[in-house]
Design an enzyme around this catalytic site. Sequence first.
Site, PDB file in Angstrom:
ATOM      1  CG  ASP A   1       4.115  27.876 -10.155  1.00 32.08           C
ATOM      2  OD1 ASP A   1       3.651  27.757 -11.304  1.00 32.08           O
ATOM      3  OD2 ASP A   1       4.477  28.979  -9.692  1.00 32.08           O
TER       4      ASP A   1
ATOM      5  N   PRO B   1      26.652  32.051   4.355  1.00 28.84           N
ATOM      6  CG  PRO B   1      26.450  32.016   6.671  1.00 28.84           C
ATOM      7  CD  PRO B   1      27.450  31.849   5.565  1.00 28.84           C
TER       8      PRO B   1
ATOM      9  CE  LYS C   1      35.009  40.690  10.012  1.00 31.39           C
ATOM     10  NZ  LYS C   1      34.373  40.933  11.323  1.00 31.39           N
TER      11      LYS C   1
END
Lengths: 143, 143, 143, 143
Positions: A17, A59, A89
Amino acid sequence: MSRSATTTIRVEWGDCDPAGIVYYPRFFHWCDVATWNLFAVCGLPLIELQKRYGIVGFPLLEASATFRVPSRPQDLIVIATSLGPLRRKTLELRHAFSRDGAALLEAREVRVWAHHDATRPNGLRAAAIPPEVVARLTASAPA
Amino acid sequence: MSRSATTTIRVEWGDCDPAGIVYYPRFFHWCDVATWNLFAVCGLPLIELQKRYGIVGFPLLEASATFRVPSRPQDLIVIATSLGPLRRKTLELRHAFSRDGAALLEAREVRVWAHHDATRPNGLRAAAIPPEVVARLTASAPA
Amino acid sequence: MSRSATTTIRVEWGDCDPAGIVYYPRFFHWCDVATWNLFAVCGLPLIELQKRYGIVGFPLLEASATFRVPSRPQDLIVIATSLGPLRRKTLELRHAFSRDGAALLEAREVRVWAHHDATRPNGLRAAAIPPEVVARLTASAPA
Amino acid sequence: MSRSATTTIRVEWGDCDPAGIVYYPRFFHWCDVATWNLFAVCGLPLIELQKRYGIVGFPLLEASATFRVPSRPQDLIVIATSLGPLRRKTLELRHAFSRDGAALLEAREVRVWAHHDATRPNGLRAAAIPPEVVARLTASAPA
């Protein structure tokens, strides 16, 4: 003892940046890259995971990082990724970023095993990580 | 009571990954956007901060997020940003992302006030946040 | 005969969009990566260019690409970069992207040699490319 | 006379590189944003296009830009997008970027109407743009 992998990336001009240092969201991109590399090292390349298990990415439930030293264009960064707690999970990934052996930052991701589910508003359904995936991720010897 | 700001962003096609949901590092980009917006709302726009104080961005010490619901292209997301603990050289930002009033994720950033310092290997030096910046960030009335 | 360089990149999950193919602006990011690599191969690494000549990046005048075949996560892409016409203040880069020898896309960039110039509204001033830079870019033997 | 649309974006800190100006691939991201906006303005929002026609994004055949003036953080940029030649399977978009009325850059995209096609190695198949889409894109009155 669980599996680990090393990913090397080079900081590019476009990763930085106006302060001349890496724009911090890029480090999470590299966590994502390092996660897929760990899976590949365990014999579970992304493309295979999609074809065999129908997962849709991996995800995030949580992501965090603690930054120590900034990085600049052309820095060569090594990411040491290891598997943290593996639950039914979800699984945890730990990423230690270093340059020439000096710690730059540490990051942590918790991800969920997820399939497409057209019946749900968000289109995703969490599922148990298949036993053979667990086996590969936790094997002590190279796949 | 500290200051807060609201930032609205629209999820674009290019913000999403092959799972069709936002690629998670983008959420940290939006945290960055929301942080600058909070400063602007407090009468401290980025360009002024650079000119008046010579700061070089606002480097991160910590960043974290907890994800609840995935986002998709064209989603309109509202980010409610508030100032957390303000210390001598650092401050904390809290970002609550929602869509139609439903919580999507919460994120947290700890940032350090930093100047260029050519004498240091990493080129940055932490400094005390100027009193007038503290005053503006903590004012209860609009600037 | 001018110089050329080869850059290899791997397509990552986060480089791709909901269509499952590379989000096209990423190809221009890789053009940028490949351009700096060509300079490095010519003995002109980015960091040296900044220190020695005070240039501020290498701003674009033109960029274009013709896309033939889409790319997907984990694809290994080779970018063959060569120097096109070299003018007093500008130079042209040509990038041919391929995978397993099959052409994916061709891109072209025209860039200008530029310094900071605080007296100008846009803060940049074009300048003649230094002779030793021209020499290195056009040398037929490795630097 | 074909349709046009205006998209306004703000340049963020993270859109810029160490030269303090927009990292050029970001402009192509904004072209993509502006393209979807033109479709939305024509009554063809992205989500509808996917549901109704099963298209997978809008893959690029060509993209190009000519840069005039650099942009910096907090710049407010207006993108005027208009439809160029419309062919059977492809269409052209023209994007004129300006700030306070001054031209910054012009870009051009040629895109192809494409469906998923599992029988093809690259997984995409070009198709004729549906007549009702053509009608909406070329209508002179607001949809």
